[in-house]
Design an enzyme around this catalytic site. Sequence first.
Site, short mmCIF file in Angstrom:
data_model
loop_
_atom_site.label_atom_id
_atom_site.label_comp_id
_atom_site.label_asym_id
_atom_site.label_seq_id
_atom_site.Cartn_x
_atom_site.Cartn_y
_atom_site.Cartn_z
N HIS A 143 0.79 -1.13 -0.15
CA HIS A 143 0.21 0.03 -0.02
C HIS A 143 0.88 1.48 -0.10
O HIS A 143 1.79 1.49 0.77
CB HIS A 143 -0.85 -0.18 1.23
CG HIS A 143 -2.09 0.77 0.95
ND1 HIS A 143 -3.42 0.54 1.27
CD2 HIS A 143 -2.04 2.27 0.79
CE1 HIS A 143 -4.29 1.47 0.99
NE2 HIS A 143 -3.39 2.64 0.94
N LEU A 144 0.69 1.93 -1.09
CA LEU A 144 1.54 3.09 -1.21
C LEU A 144 1.37 4.18 -0.11
O LEU A 144 0.33 4.15 0.40
CB LEU A 144 1.03 4.03 -2.39
CG LEU A 144 1.76 5.25 -2.70
CD1 LEU A 144 3.39 5.03 -3.14
CD2 LEU A 144 0.77 5.99 -3.86
N HIS A 145 2.56 4.83 0.49
CA HIS A 145 2.44 5.79 1.58
C HIS A 145 3.81 6.68 1.40
O HIS A 145 4.65 5.93 1.25
CB HIS A 145 2.43 5.15 2.85
CG HIS A 145 3.33 4.10 3.30
ND1 HIS A 145 3.37 2.72 2.69
CD2 HIS A 145 4.39 4.11 3.98
CE1 HIS A 145 4.19 2.06 3.19
NE2 HIS A 145 5.27 2.97 3.96
N GLN A 146 3.60 7.75 1.60
CA GLN A 146 4.52 8.65 1.65
C GLN A 146 4.96 9.09 3.19
O GLN A 146 4.15 9.49 3.91
CB GLN A 146 4.41 9.97 0.96
CG GLN A 146 5.24 11.04 1.18
CD GLN A 146 5.78 11.86 -0.31
OE1 GLN A 146 6.24 11.19 -1.00
NE2 GLN A 146 5.31 13.12 -0.33
#
Length: 185
Positions: A143-146
Site C-alpha cells: 500500500h503506497l504511503h509517503q
Amino acid sequence: MTHDESADVPGLVAASELPGVPDEFQRLWTPHRMAYIQAGADAMREACPFCSAPGKSDEDGLIVHRGRSAYVLLNLFPYNSGHLLVCPYRHVATYDQATPEEVGEIAALTQRGMQVLRGVSRCDGFNIGMNQGRVAGAGVDEHLHQHIVPRWDTDANFFPIIAKTKALPSLPGQVRQAVADAWRE
C-alpha cells in the site's frame, strides 16, 4: 526539569516523589508498540493497516486529516515524534499505479503536513520519501504511503546508532490531537 517546574505540568510527578530505588538505567516507555508485539509482523501482511485505518475513528486510526482520495495519519512506529504518513484510500503498491488525482492530493497533503508540523513542533527540516517494495525498505509494501519525518538540529544522538533505540518524547495520541487540531486552523 526541577521539582518546582514539574508542579506546573498537570499529571507530572517529580521522580523523587515516586516509590522505588533510583539506579543508573534510563527507561523508555513505548506502550504503543505493544499492539505490534502482540499481533506480530504476520498480522501486518494479512490485513493492510492503511486499508483498515479509514474505517476506524480518527483517534483509533491515528488519522489527522481525511481528504477525497488520500488521508494523513501518524506512523505507529515513528522515527521521530510527529512522523506522518500520507496514503491513498485505494490499495495500490507503487507511485506509478496511483491516479493523477491521488498523486496531486498526496503532494498537497504532504505540503500541508509540513506546514502543520512546522507550526506544531517547530522542527528545523524534514525527511520526505517513499520506499517502493520490500527490497527498498517498505514495511508495508503493498500500500503506497509517503513519509513526512520532522527533524530538529538536536535530534541526532547515540540511541539510534548504538542502542537501536529512538527516544520519543510524546505519546501518539497526544501528537495526533495536536496535529489534527492544527490541521483545521
